[in-house]
Design an enzyme around this catalytic site. Structure first.
Site, PDB file in Angstrom:
ATOM      1  N   HIS A 215       0.831  -1.198   0.000  1.00  0.00           N
ATOM      2  CA  HIS A 215       0.000   0.000   0.000  1.00  0.00           C
ATOM      3  C   HIS A 215       0.867   1.250   0.000  1.00  0.00           C
ATOM      4  CE1 HIS A 215      -3.242  -2.758   0.832  1.00  0.00           C
ATOM      5  NE2 HIS A 215      -2.534  -3.235   1.840  1.00  0.00           N
ATOM      6  N   ARG A 493       3.032  -6.227  10.940  1.00  0.00           N
ATOM      7  CA  ARG A 493       2.652  -4.912  11.483  1.00  0.00           C
ATOM      8  C   ARG A 493       1.242  -4.980  12.040  1.00  0.00           C
ATOM      9  NH1 ARG A 493       1.737   1.241   9.398  1.00  0.00           N
ATOM     10  NH2 ARG A 493       0.361   0.302   7.863  1.00  0.00           N
ATOM     11  N   GLU A 603       4.135   7.945  14.678  1.00  0.00           N
ATOM     12  CA  GLU A 603       3.498   8.529  13.497  1.00  0.00           C
ATOM     13  C   GLU A 603       2.947   9.926  13.722  1.00  0.00           C
ATOM     14  OE1 GLU A 603       1.331   5.363  11.035  1.00  0.00           O
ATOM     15  OE2 GLU A 603       1.272   4.516  13.048  1.00  0.00           O
ATOM     16  N   ASP A 640       1.382   9.748   8.158  1.00  0.00           N
ATOM     17  CA  ASP A 640       0.420  10.157   9.188  1.00  0.00           C
ATOM     18  C   ASP A 640       0.877  11.405   9.924  1.00  0.00           C
ATOM     19  OD1 ASP A 640      -1.989   8.270   9.551  1.00  0.00           O
ATOM     20  OD2 ASP A 640      -0.335   6.885   9.217  1.00  0.00           O
ATOM     21  N   ARG A 678       8.689   6.167   4.157  1.00  0.00           N
ATOM     22  CA  ARG A 678       8.465   7.208   3.149  1.00  0.00           C
ATOM     23  C   ARG A 678       7.488   6.723   2.088  1.00  0.00           C
ATOM     24  NH1 ARG A 678      12.771   8.516  -0.180  1.00  0.00           N
ATOM     25  NH2 ARG A 678      12.138  10.691  -0.369  1.00  0.00           N
ATOM     26  N   ARG A 810      -7.101   7.068   6.169  1.00  0.00           N
ATOM     27  CA  ARG A 810      -5.687   6.772   6.042  1.00  0.00           C
ATOM     28  C   ARG A 810      -4.973   7.880   5.269  1.00  0.00           C
ATOM     29  NH1 ARG A 810      -3.880   2.054   7.616  1.00  0.00           N
ATOM     30  NH2 ARG A 810      -5.345   0.390   8.114  1.00  0.00           N
TER      31      ARG A 810
END
Length: 840
Positions: A215, A493, A603, A640, A678, A810
């Protein structure tokens, strides 16, 4: 008189101006046509001038681009346009040609453009029905793709021409944004004063781990990407100077076929991809470019070292480049990534690795046909020939018993036999969950493959055949050392809140109250006491929700599969030491034999500000300090943090957070590795890789770097062999330069200024995005955010919580939505306010 490049810049400026007016005009269109107009309004004007001779033809050419090369580009564009128009039906062809003509005429006018043509274009588009709108949008999308492909091929051609001139990098990929190995080595020696031996030693201890993520998923279908690759190949071959007229005709015909096939292919995924689909798509790059690209790159490193006087090659086991993956392991907010999916992708990766090794071993057997060998190798041959072996009719080559007079083939034949069994075992486990092949008949660790290969290498060197040893054998050893049996290491994760849910279920079951109600100090005290003890926390009678079960089952999959399948356990939205300690305890409870290293991911802006304090508290715990053996990894999230506070504030806070984290690590004698999350776009931390690495704070790289290569840019990084080489070179050279010649720390006055600017920028950004009640309706009306959530692009939902607003959206769809409007609000919002504050 302007040169070619300034003319091209002028064309782009004209396009951007026309686009702004065009967007305003299109905003008046009917809502039912919203999606098709959104697609077209960002493509039509550019495609119109891109294929027009008057827009491209320069009055004079730079010395780096010949007139023949330029005319070849334009010939391609015109040819592709004509081929493309022939595919359309008469009515659609008229509409597309008219839009093409008007947009081209508008873009050719100097200054603001021909507004009359723009008005006519707007009227034409407003009168299209929904069906024609889709055809027009799709047509211009294809034409833009073709124009981009032609442009990419010419950029690559110009780069090769310039690189042929010693030391001249030229064009847009100058030394400021591009890393060249030889140039970097020379600069370190001649300007910085480093010795060749120091560079060689630094490279031997350097590691860059590239982590491929699913993603944001590549929005273009693989079917189209492959066709684009073949179109690019045809164009590249047309560039060759020695091409005959017959070959040119055949290439033109091939180009016609590929363009037509691309146009007839559905651009849109009709069903959402599964995590397994995403993993297969990502792993395809290993088969296509990375597998062969790695040894080619390492040979270039050897060549660059030789140019500065280092005669020794890099050892085969130097971890200069490593690869990891999140595909099938990233379950943060993605309910489709289940424990079963994680098991499948690990087994599939091992099957792919076995296939790649098996396909290459016979080529190596053909090459190593020598009869002379060392005594050590001869003794191994005696051991192997003593075992009775049947003829293997399932092999294409060397299916009969290999004579002892071909010692290298005997040893490599044994490797091939075990690779075959390894592959078949993986295939059976993947299809049925079990295998009849015994584990001792297969390879279970990469060292088992390396050992006989290293034996062959030493034997060749001892008998005077080192040039042969440094050929395909060395390449194969380097591949085995890098990829291992798992091809890539899979990171797991999960969001910190999910681990808290598990702990809450455990404490409630034990009658200790709710873990979620405890303070951070209470959580740490209990977790540390349990980690120091040995009693099991729970049994099979633990009441579990689906979320709790998913976390525990995932860790049990990690415990069941070979440990070399996995890399790190990433905790997203990490805020406190207890987040890390909870995962360490859960790994022990699920009996993970070799616990994964636990990596907190900071984040949000507040989390970044507290990151150093969190790490300091962790290191102050004796159990934890002894457990990590002097190594710690920390991940920082670019996406984020930018969404939370704006790009300027996030960038500065990540810079200062890294400085503070390094100070804490040095205080406790810990080697810290920074993991940079990144993205590809500027709003998600994207930009020139070379400059991004060199701009990191001093002492934050030190020869060890992890960075994500996200789904949207994998094609641009590894889609072709040349791209693969440049990607590996970029990361290697920049990491080396940062470690051997780190940047200066900012002056105190600069820090104070940036602190003030970041504070103003954050307030300006949040006053619009977080506090303005009209922003959310504006965002949803001005961008295709809601349409994006319904598209079959990736397996992961667009929001962490379906009922949430902007805060749960997101960062990827947040950036994607603004990018489609070319408004790029997340990139600049807050920056103007900060600059204004400084100037006043």
């Amino acid at each position: 008189m302007t040169n070619w490049w300034s003319t091209t810049q002028y064309c782009w400026i004209g396009f951007l101006m026309s686009y702004r007016i065009f967007m305003v005009l299109m905003s008046k269109r009917r809502q039912k046509h919203r999606r098709s107009e959104w697609l077209f309004r960002h493509q039509g004007c550019r495609a119109g001038f891109l294929f027009e001779e008057n827009a491209w033809k320069p009055s004079s050419l730079s010395s780096n681009l010949s007139w023949s090369a330029f005319t070849e580009v334009f010939r391609w564009l015109q040819s592709m346009k004509e081929v493309f128009f022939n595919f359309l039906h008469n009515s659609s062809k008229f509409q597309v040609e008219k839009c093409y003509e008007l947009s081209g005429m508008y873009s050719r006018v100097e200054g603001q453009g021909d507004l009359e043509k723009l008005e006519r274009l707007g009227e034409l588009l407003n009168n299209l029905d929904a069906g024609d709108s889709i055809v027009v949008a799709s047509s211009f999308s294809h034409m833009l793709n073709l124009g981009n492909l032609a442009e990419e091929v010419q950029i690559a051609y110009r780069r090769r021409v310039k690189m042929a001139k010693k030391g001249d990098l030229g064009d847009e990929n100058s030394a400021l944004t591009e890393s060249d190995l030889e140039e970097t080595f020379r600069r370190l020696v001649n300007q910085i004063g480093k010795t060749p031996a120091e560079i060689f030693e630094a490279l031997k201890h350097q590691t860059v781990d590239l982590v491929l993520t699913a993603h944001p998923t590549q929005s273009v279908r693989r079917s189209l990407l492959q066709k684009h690759t073949r179109i690019r190949s045809c164009l590249s071959q047309l560039n060759q100077v020695d091409i005959t007229s017959d070959e040119r005709q055949e290439l033109d015909e091939a180009l016609h076929r590929e363009i037509q096939a691309a146009f007839r292919t559905d651009e849109i995924r009709r069903t959402p991809p599964t995590p397994q689909d995403e993993m297969r798509a990502g792993m395809s790059y290993f088969h296509e470019t990375i597998w062969n690209g790695l040894p080619i790159f390492l040979r270039r490193v050897d060549t660059a070292l030789k140019a500065i006087g280092v005669e020794e090659r890099l050892p085969y086991d130097v971890p200069l480049i490593q690869f990891s993956s999140w595909m099938g392991g990233d379950r943060d907010g993605n309910p489709r990534v289940t424990p079963e999916v994680t098991r499948d992708v690990c087994l599939l990766a091992r099957l792919m690795a076995a296939n790649l090794y098996f396909a290459q071993i016979e080529d190596l057997m053909f090459e190593l046909s020598m009869w002379r060998c060392s005594d050590e190798l001869r003794n191994r041959v005696v051991q192997l020939t003593g075992a009775t072996k049947k003829e293997a009719k399932h092999y294409i080559e060397f299916w009969k018993t290999i004579p002892s007079t071909e010692p290298f083939r005997v040893v490599l034949g044994d490797v091939r036999d075990k690779l075959y069994q390894t592959r078949e075992r993986m295939r059976q486990q993947l299809s049925s969950g079990k295998s009849e092949i015994a584990l001792d008949e297969t390879f279970t660790d990469k060292s088992q493959i390396i050992e006989p290969l290293d034996l062959c290498y030493r034997s060749l060197c001892e008998t005077g055949d080192k040039p042969v040893a440094d050929g395909s054998l060395l390449d194969f050893m380097r591949q085995v050392s890098c990829f291992g049996l798992s091809l890539v290491k899979l990171d797991i994760r999960q969001e910190s809140e999910r681990h808290a849910d598990v702990m809450d279920a455990i404490t409630l079951h034990l009658g200790m109250g709710s873990y979620k109600d405890w303070s951070e100090e209470q959580r740490q005290e209990w977790l540390i006491s349990e980690l120091r003890g040995k009693r099991p926390l729970f049994g099979s009678d633990l009441p579990m929700t689906e979320e709790v079960k998913d976390v525990l089952e995932t860790l049990r999959v990690v415990a069941d599969l070979p440990s070399d399948c996995f890399g790190a356990y990433i905790i997203s939205m990490a805020t406190a030491p207890s987040d890390v300690l909870a995962v360490e305890l859960l790994q022990r409870e699920c009996q993970v034999p070799k616990p994964l290293r636990v990596v907190p991911l900071f984040e949000k802006l507040a989390d970044l500000q507290l990151a150093a304090a969190t790490l300091s508290r962790l290191f102050s715990i004796d159990w934890y300090l002894n457990h990590i053996n002097g190594k710690q990894e920390v991940m920082i999230g670019y996406s984020d943090s930018g969404k939370d506070a704006g790009r300027l504030s996030a960038a500065w806070q990540m810079f200062t957070a890294q400085e503070e984290l390094v100070k804490v690590a040095k205080q406790y004698g810990i080697k810290l590795t920074m993991f940079h999350g990144r993205g590809g776009t500027v709003g998600r931390g994207g930009g020139p890789t070379h400059l991004a690495i060199l701009s990191q704070p001093p002492d934050t790289v030190n020869g060890s770097l992890r960075v994500t290569i996200q789904g949207e840019v994998i094609e641009k990084s590894f889609g072709e062999e040349e791209l693969c080489f440049r990607t590996l070179q970029r990361f290697t050279a920049a990491t080396l330069e940062h470690g051997m010649h780190p940047p200066f720390a900012p002056k105190p006055a600069w820090r104070n200024l940036m602190d003030d600017m970041a504070g103003v920028s954050t307030e300006e950004y949040r006053s619009v995005v977080m506090k303005n009640p009209t922003f959310v309706p504006y965002f949803r009306a001005a961008t295709p955010e809601q349409e994006y959530g319904r598209m079959n692009i990736g397996s992961r939902p667009a929001k962490r919580k379906p009922s949430g607003g902007i805060e749960s959206l997101r960062a990827i769809p947040w950036i994607f939505a603004w990018t489609q409007t070319r408004f790029h609000l997340p990139v600049w919002l807050g920056v103007g306010g900060a600059l204004k504050y400084v100037l006043q």
